[in-house]
Design a protein around this motif. Sequence first.
Motif, PDB file in Angstrom:
ATOM      1  N   GLU A 182       0.812  -1.221   0.000  1.00 45.79           N
ATOM      2  CA  GLU A 182       0.000   0.000   0.000  1.00 45.79           C
ATOM      3  C   GLU A 182       0.846   1.272   0.000  1.00 45.79           C
ATOM      4  N   LEU A 183       2.143   1.138   0.209  1.00 45.65           N
ATOM      5  CA  LEU A 183       2.975   2.310   0.477  1.00 45.65           C
ATOM      6  C   LEU A 183       2.894   3.357  -0.627  1.00 45.65           C
ATOM      7  N   LEU A 184       3.106   2.964  -1.869  1.00 43.65           N
ATOM      8  CA  LEU A 184       3.143   3.958  -2.943  1.00 43.65           C
ATOM      9  C   LEU A 184       1.778   4.597  -3.162  1.00 43.65           C
ATOM     10  N   ASP A 185       0.711   3.809  -3.017  1.00 47.25           N
ATOM     11  CA  ASP A 185      -0.629   4.392  -3.139  1.00 47.25           C
ATOM     12  C   ASP A 185      -0.877   5.411  -2.030  1.00 47.25           C
ATOM     13  N   ARG A 186      -0.440   5.086  -0.818  1.00 42.74           N
ATOM     14  CA  ARG A 186      -0.609   6.027   0.298  1.00 42.74           C
ATOM     15  C   ARG A 186       0.216   7.289   0.085  1.00 42.74           C
ATOM     16  N   ALA A 187       1.420   7.119  -0.458  1.00 44.37           N
ATOM     17  CA  ALA A 187       2.251   8.288  -0.757  1.00 44.37           C
ATOM     18  C   ALA A 187       1.578   9.168  -1.798  1.00 44.37           C
ATOM     19  N   ARG A 188       0.990   8.533  -2.812  1.00 42.58           N
ATOM     20  CA  ARG A 188       0.273   9.296  -3.839  1.00 42.58           C
ATOM     21  C   ARG A 188      -0.922  10.031  -3.229  1.00 42.58           C
ATOM     22  N   GLU A 189      -1.687   9.357  -2.368  1.00 47.25           N
ATOM     23  CA  GLU A 189      -2.842  10.000  -1.726  1.00 47.25           C
ATOM     24  C   GLU A 189      -2.422  11.240  -0.946  1.00 47.25           C
ATOM     25  N   LEU A 190      -1.327  11.111  -0.192  1.00 46.79           N
ATOM     26  CA  LEU A 190      -0.849  12.256   0.586  1.00 46.79           C
ATOM     27  C   LEU A 190      -0.390  13.376  -0.335  1.00 46.79           C
ATOM     28  N   ALA A 191       0.331  13.014  -1.394  1.00 47.04           N
ATOM     29  CA  ALA A 191       0.803  14.027  -2.338  1.00 47.04           C
ATOM     30  C   ALA A 191      -0.358  14.770  -2.978  1.00 47.04           C
ATOM     31  N   LEU A 192      -1.408  14.043  -3.344  1.00 45.00           N
ATOM     32  CA  LEU A 192      -2.570  14.690  -3.970  1.00 45.00           C
ATOM     33  C   LEU A 192      -3.313  15.581  -2.976  1.00 45.00           C
ATOM     34  N   ALA A 193      -3.357  15.155  -1.706  1.00 47.80           N
ATOM     35  CA  ALA A 193      -3.994  15.999  -0.692  1.00 47.80           C
ATOM     36  C   ALA A 193      -3.250  17.315  -0.535  1.00 47.80           C
ATOM     37  N   ILE A 194      -1.918  17.260  -0.597  1.00 45.63           N
ATOM     38  CA  ILE A 194      -1.114  18.488  -0.528  1.00 45.63           C
ATOM     39  C   ILE A 194      -1.318  19.322  -1.793  1.00 45.63           C
ATOM     40  N   ALA A 195      -1.328  18.637  -2.948  1.00 45.96           N
ATOM     41  CA  ALA A 195      -1.382  19.339  -4.233  1.00 45.96           C
ATOM     42  C   ALA A 195      -2.691  20.066  -4.445  1.00 45.96           C
ATOM     43  N   ARG A 196      -3.753  19.665  -3.732  1.00 41.22           N
ATOM     44  CA  ARG A 196      -5.042  20.357  -3.881  1.00 41.22           C
ATOM     45  C   ARG A 196      -5.012  21.754  -3.274  1.00 41.22           C
ATOM     46  N   ASN A 197      -4.069  22.025  -2.417  1.00 44.38           N
ATOM     47  CA  ASN A 197      -3.993  23.323  -1.746  1.00 44.38           C
ATOM     48  C   ASN A 197      -3.253  24.341  -2.617  1.00 44.38           C
ATOM     49  N   GLY A 198      -3.295  25.581  -2.187  1.00 48.92           N
ATOM     50  CA  GLY A 198      -2.624  26.629  -2.949  1.00 48.92           C
ATOM     51  C   GLY A 198      -1.128  26.357  -3.050  1.00 48.92           C
ATOM     52  N   PRO A 199      -0.596  26.152  -4.239  1.00 43.64           N
ATOM     53  CA  PRO A 199       0.817  25.780  -4.358  1.00 43.64           C
ATOM     54  C   PRO A 199       1.780  26.853  -3.870  1.00 43.64           C
ATOM     55  N   ILE A 200       1.431  28.114  -4.057  1.00 40.97           N
ATOM     56  CA  ILE A 200       2.312  29.171  -3.552  1.00 40.97           C
ATOM     57  C   ILE A 200       2.300  29.162  -2.038  1.00 40.97           C
ATOM     58  N   ALA A 201       1.124  28.979  -1.444  1.00 42.46           N
ATOM     59  CA  ALA A 201       1.025  28.929   0.013  1.00 42.46           C
ATOM     60  C   ALA A 201       1.801  27.740   0.583  1.00 42.46           C
ATOM     61  N   VAL A 202       1.739  26.598  -0.101  1.00 42.84           N
ATOM     62  CA  VAL A 202       2.478  25.423   0.367  1.00 42.84           C
ATOM     63  C   VAL A 202       3.979  25.684   0.293  1.00 42.84           C
ATOM     64  N   ARG A 203       4.428  26.287  -0.793  1.00 39.89           N
ATOM     65  CA  ARG A 203       5.864  26.568  -0.930  1.00 39.89           C
ATOM     66  C   ARG A 203       6.326  27.591   0.115  1.00 39.89           C
ATOM     67  N   LEU A 204       5.511  28.608   0.349  1.00 37.21           N
ATOM     68  CA  LEU A 204       5.874  29.579   1.385  1.00 37.21           C
ATOM     69  C   LEU A 204       5.898  28.914   2.761  1.00 37.21           C
ATOM     70  N   SER A 205       4.976  27.996   2.995  1.00 38.43           N
ATOM     71  CA  SER A 205       4.955  27.279   4.274  1.00 38.43           C
ATOM     72  C   SER A 205       6.215  26.437   4.439  1.00 38.43           C
ATOM     73  N   LYS A 206       6.639  25.770   3.365  1.00 34.91           N
ATOM     74  CA  LYS A 206       7.872  24.977   3.459  1.00 34.91           C
ATOM     75  C   LYS A 206       9.059  25.872   3.764  1.00 34.91           C
ATOM     76  N   ALA A 207       9.131  27.017   3.114  1.00 33.93           N
ATOM     77  CA  ALA A 207      10.247  27.931   3.362  1.00 33.93           C
ATOM     78  C   ALA A 207      10.247  28.405   4.812  1.00 33.93           C
ATOM     79  N   ALA A 208       9.058  28.657   5.356  1.00 34.42           N
ATOM     80  CA  ALA A 208       8.979  29.114   6.739  1.00 34.42           C
ATOM     81  C   ALA A 208       9.351  28.010   7.718  1.00 34.42           C
TER      82      ALA A 208
END
Length: 255
Positions: A182-208
């Motif tokens: 299940e690992l790769l499917d779970r990784a994909r699910e998490l990635a898609l959950a992140i990707a649904r959010n504002g990409p600029i906001a996610v990148r700024l959050s990572k930088a912070a």
Amino acid sequence: MVEIRREPPIAWVTLNRPERLNALNSQALIDLREAFQQLSHDDVRVIILTGAGDRAFAAGADIAEMREKSPTEALAFARLGQAACDAIAQAPQPVIAAINGFALGGGCEIALACDIRLASDRAVLGQPEVTLGVPPGWGGTQRLTRLVGPGVASELIFTGRRVSAEEALRIGLVNAVYPADELLDRARELALAIARNGPIAVRLSKAAIRQALDVDLNSGLAFEAEAFALAFSTADQREGMSAFLEKRSAQFQGR
């Protein structure tokens, strides 16, 4: 030795040397660094890093290559490994490690450079370098200590002890453990959950979040406030807040 596969809005990076348990020689490190440098300029929103085959994420640095190095050559090799890890850590997108087997030594250090670590129930992690007569050289003493604390990091590094996926979860070394199939499917699910959010906001959050590891609290808070304000110059902020008020799903464009 490193493959990139785009599955928008995700990119997959695979360490592809399964006959050597994805052991990391100089060329693999160069390829890994270049892959993440390339993806840093890509419009994908999340990157998943994993290893080919079902036995190893990366079993570590290639000992056959390391054994006869001079101190000067070893320094260059350490710096190359750190550069590969830094390319992962500095990628503007979130990076998820899907640890599908052994992640030892340099393999563990590669995983530590990722933002989130998911492990299969067959994963084994550790920093066993002292059993070879050397300390970690690609960031293990620094990133592991920041992640799990100096006491746990000291015990793992000083003994070279390997830990199971379950123990890695308990000590905070990984975020979650899943059945291997299940690992790769779970990784994909998490990635898609992140990707649904504002990409600029996610990148700024990572930088912070990265700032939190490198500066004092007041400096980090100042950076966070500036990042928050910067987001208000984007179309994504207007879309996100409008969608909330209009009770609909936001359609972020990364602008």
